[in-house]
Write a protein that holds these residues in place. Structure first.
Motif, PDB file in Angstrom:
ATOM      1  N   VAL A 188       0.854  -1.192   0.000  1.00  0.00           N
ATOM      2  CA  VAL A 188       0.000   0.000   0.000  1.00  0.00           C
ATOM      3  C   VAL A 188       0.883   1.233   0.000  1.00  0.00           C
ATOM      4  CG1 VAL A 188      -1.840   1.234   1.187  1.00  0.00           C
ATOM      5  CG2 VAL A 188      -1.776  -1.272   1.257  1.00  0.00           C
ATOM      6  N   ALA A 189       0.883   1.942  -1.132  1.00  0.00           N
ATOM      7  CA  ALA A 189       1.696   3.141  -1.304  1.00  0.00           C
ATOM      8  C   ALA A 189       0.852   4.371  -0.996  1.00  0.00           C
ATOM      9  CB  ALA A 189       2.245   3.214  -2.724  1.00  0.00           C
ATOM     10  N   ALA A 190       1.124   4.987   0.134  1.00  0.00           N
ATOM     11  CA  ALA A 190       0.394   6.184   0.538  1.00  0.00           C
ATOM     12  C   ALA A 190       1.153   7.430   0.100  1.00  0.00           C
ATOM     13  CB  ALA A 190       0.182   6.173   2.053  1.00  0.00           C
ATOM     14  N   ARG A 191       0.649   8.573   0.515  1.00  0.00           N
ATOM     15  CA  ARG A 191       1.273   9.841   0.137  1.00  0.00           C
ATOM     16  C   ARG A 191       2.283  10.322   1.173  1.00  0.00           C
ATOM     17  NH1 ARG A 191      -3.914   9.294  -1.266  1.00  0.00           N
ATOM     18  NH2 ARG A 191      -4.514   9.797  -3.407  1.00  0.00           N
ATOM     19  N   SER A 192       2.433   9.565   2.238  1.00  0.00           N
ATOM     20  CA  SER A 192       3.444   9.842   3.241  1.00  0.00           C
ATOM     21  C   SER A 192       4.017   8.522   3.708  1.00  0.00           C
ATOM     22  CB  SER A 192       2.840  10.595   4.435  1.00  0.00           C
ATOM     23  OG  SER A 192       1.951   9.759   5.149  1.00  0.00           O
ATOM     24  N   GLY A 193       5.257   8.558   4.193  1.00  0.00           N
ATOM     25  CA  GLY A 193       5.856   7.334   4.694  1.00  0.00           C
ATOM     26  C   GLY A 193       5.097   6.760   5.867  1.00  0.00           C
ATOM     27  N   PHE A 194       4.527   7.629   6.688  1.00  0.00           N
ATOM     28  CA  PHE A 194       3.813   7.190   7.884  1.00  0.00           C
ATOM     29  C   PHE A 194       2.635   6.299   7.548  1.00  0.00           C
ATOM     30  CE2 PHE A 194       0.531   7.802  11.143  1.00  0.00           C
ATOM     31  CZ  PHE A 194       1.235   7.462  12.286  1.00  0.00           C
ATOM     32  N   HIS A 195       1.951   6.576   6.438  1.00  0.00           N
ATOM     33  CA  HIS A 195       0.734   5.842   6.102  1.00  0.00           C
ATOM     34  C   HIS A 195       0.970   4.691   5.119  1.00  0.00           C
ATOM     35  CE1 HIS A 195      -2.056   8.171   8.403  1.00  0.00           C
ATOM     36  NE2 HIS A 195      -1.645   9.312   7.871  1.00  0.00           N
ATOM     37  N   PRO A 217      -6.212  14.425   4.644  1.00  0.00           N
ATOM     38  CA  PRO A 217      -6.799  15.234   3.562  1.00  0.00           C
ATOM     39  C   PRO A 217      -5.800  16.151   2.888  1.00  0.00           C
ATOM     40  CG  PRO A 217      -8.289  15.145   5.428  1.00  0.00           C
ATOM     41  CD  PRO A 217      -7.015  14.502   5.877  1.00  0.00           C
ATOM     42  N   GLU A 218      -4.936  16.795   3.649  1.00  0.00           N
ATOM     43  CA  GLU A 218      -3.977  17.719   3.050  1.00  0.00           C
ATOM     44  C   GLU A 218      -2.960  17.013   2.168  1.00  0.00           C
ATOM     45  OE1 GLU A 218      -2.790  17.160   7.462  1.00  0.00           O
ATOM     46  OE2 GLU A 218      -4.616  17.270   6.228  1.00  0.00           O
ATOM     47  N   ASP A 219      -2.658  15.741   2.493  1.00  0.00           N
ATOM     48  CA  ASP A 219      -1.740  14.979   1.654  1.00  0.00           C
ATOM     49  C   ASP A 219      -2.402  14.591   0.340  1.00  0.00           C
ATOM     50  OD1 ASP A 219       0.339  15.109   3.471  1.00  0.00           O
ATOM     51  OD2 ASP A 219      -0.260  13.260   4.487  1.00  0.00           O
ATOM     52  N   ILE A 220      -3.694  14.285   0.395  1.00  0.00           N
ATOM     53  CA  ILE A 220      -4.428  13.952  -0.829  1.00  0.00           C
ATOM     54  C   ILE A 220      -4.435  15.147  -1.772  1.00  0.00           C
ATOM     55  CG2 ILE A 220      -6.684  13.311  -1.756  1.00  0.00           C
ATOM     56  CD1 ILE A 220      -7.194  11.780   0.826  1.00  0.00           C
ATOM     57  N   GLU A 221      -4.624  16.319  -1.239  1.00  0.00           N
ATOM     58  CA  GLU A 221      -4.680  17.526  -2.055  1.00  0.00           C
ATOM     59  C   GLU A 221      -3.340  17.872  -2.682  1.00  0.00           C
ATOM     60  OE1 GLU A 221      -6.124  20.464   0.617  1.00  0.00           O
ATOM     61  OE2 GLU A 221      -8.132  19.574   0.786  1.00  0.00           O
ATOM     62  N   ALA A 222      -2.252  17.313  -2.145  1.00  0.00           N
ATOM     63  CA  ALA A 222      -0.923  17.625  -2.676  1.00  0.00           C
ATOM     64  C   ALA A 222      -0.684  17.004  -4.050  1.00  0.00           C
ATOM     65  CB  ALA A 222       0.137  17.134  -1.699  1.00  0.00           C
ATOM     66  N   GLY A 223      -1.503  16.046  -4.455  1.00  0.00           N
ATOM     67  CA  GLY A 223      -1.401  15.485  -5.801  1.00  0.00           C
ATOM     68  C   GLY A 223      -0.371  14.383  -5.980  1.00  0.00           C
ATOM     69  N   ILE A 224       0.125  13.804  -4.903  1.00  0.00           N
ATOM     70  CA  ILE A 224       1.088  12.709  -5.010  1.00  0.00           C
ATOM     71  C   ILE A 224       0.360  11.413  -5.332  1.00  0.00           C
ATOM     72  CG2 ILE A 224       2.860  11.398  -3.753  1.00  0.00           C
ATOM     73  CD1 ILE A 224       3.267  13.871  -2.005  1.00  0.00           C
ATOM     74  N   TRP A 225       0.966  10.585  -6.197  1.00  0.00           N
ATOM     75  CA  TRP A 225       0.317   9.306  -6.544  1.00  0.00           C
ATOM     76  C   TRP A 225       0.246   8.405  -5.322  1.00  0.00           C
ATOM     77  CZ3 TRP A 225       1.469   4.160  -6.181  1.00  0.00           C
ATOM     78  CH2 TRP A 225       0.619   3.272  -6.863  1.00  0.00           C
TER      79      TRP A 225
END
Length: 235
Positions: free
Chosen positions: A101-108, A184-192
């Motif tokens: 599972v590739a999230a938009r941050s390392g934490f997730h 939510p703010e990470d989703i808005e950043a546009g990272i795959w």
């Protein structure tokens, strides 16, 4: 027999309760699908005592004589961990990885998986018929129907092989099968973000140089998933 899991505090899931699998039937299905177990046992004594985790093949019998059914593990009678495994409770874990599972941050970042934990006091299987049945289950867990195609085990082989039975009563299971969970703010950043599925895939069986005759159909079905018509590769 209870149809729920986590019957004791030792197997009660405290973190990630949303991923807990309470249905014992799902545990049974998972045990039938997986291939490798890891046995955790404490060896040594006093200040020298330390944990050891050993990968092992396994088999199981839901109608076995142990509470909740029997999980069978095998090993060498000369193994140093064997006696210690009979002296105190052990922990067996079985895991199948289903996705990254590739999230938009390392934490997730996470993994999709199915995982079971079984805790209990194993017993040494000494009754001849149960020992043979257990060994057949271990072989057939890898390749269904394979045991029936083999020559009988010799006395020497049986004497060198130990079989442990662990009750399936005290167990828990967790599973994750979803996409990334991001802020939510990470989703808005546009990272795959997304999931990279992981599948267990086996190639066509590789025939031994000294093999004679065609492989049993069950070997091909299990090893390739392509059906009995799949061909074996020469070595």
């Amino acid at each position: 027999m209870s149809t729920t899991l986590s019957p004791t505090p030792r197997t009660q899931i405290s973190r990630g309760k949303n991923r807990a699998v309470p249905d014992r039937e799902r545990l049974h299905a998972f045990l039938g699908d997986a291939l490798v177990a890891h046995l955790g046992v404490t060896v040594g004594s006093g200040e020298d005592a330390h944990p050891v985790v050993l990968p092992t093949a396994y088999g199981f019998d839901l109608d076995g004589p142990d509470a909740g059914g029997s999980l069978y593990l095998h090993g060498s009678v000369a193994a140093g961990w064997l006696a210690k495994a009979l002296e105190r409770d052990v922990c067996v874990t079985i895991t199948e990885l289903d996705g990254l599972v590739a999230a938009r941050s390392g934490f997730h970042h996470s993994m999709n998986y199915r995982s079971a934990v079984v805790i209990g006091r194993p017993r040494l299987v000494e009754e001849p018929d149960e020992r043979e049945h257990a060994l057949a289950l271990v072989v057939d867990q890898m390749i269904p129907g394979r045991w029936a195609t083999l020559r009988p085990a010799t006395r020497k082989e049986l004497a060198a092989t130990a079989v442990l039975a662990l009750p399936l009563a005290e167990a828990s299971m967790k599973a994750r099968a979803e996409g990334p969970v991001d802020d939510p703010e990470d989703i808005e950043a546009g990272i795959w973000a997304g999931v990279i599925p992981i599948h267990r895939v086996a190639d066509a069986p590789v025939t031994a140089e000294d093999a004679q005759g065609a492989p049993p159909e069950d070997v091909v079905r299990r090893a390739t998933g392509l059906g009995a018509a799949a061909e074996c590769s020469p070595r």
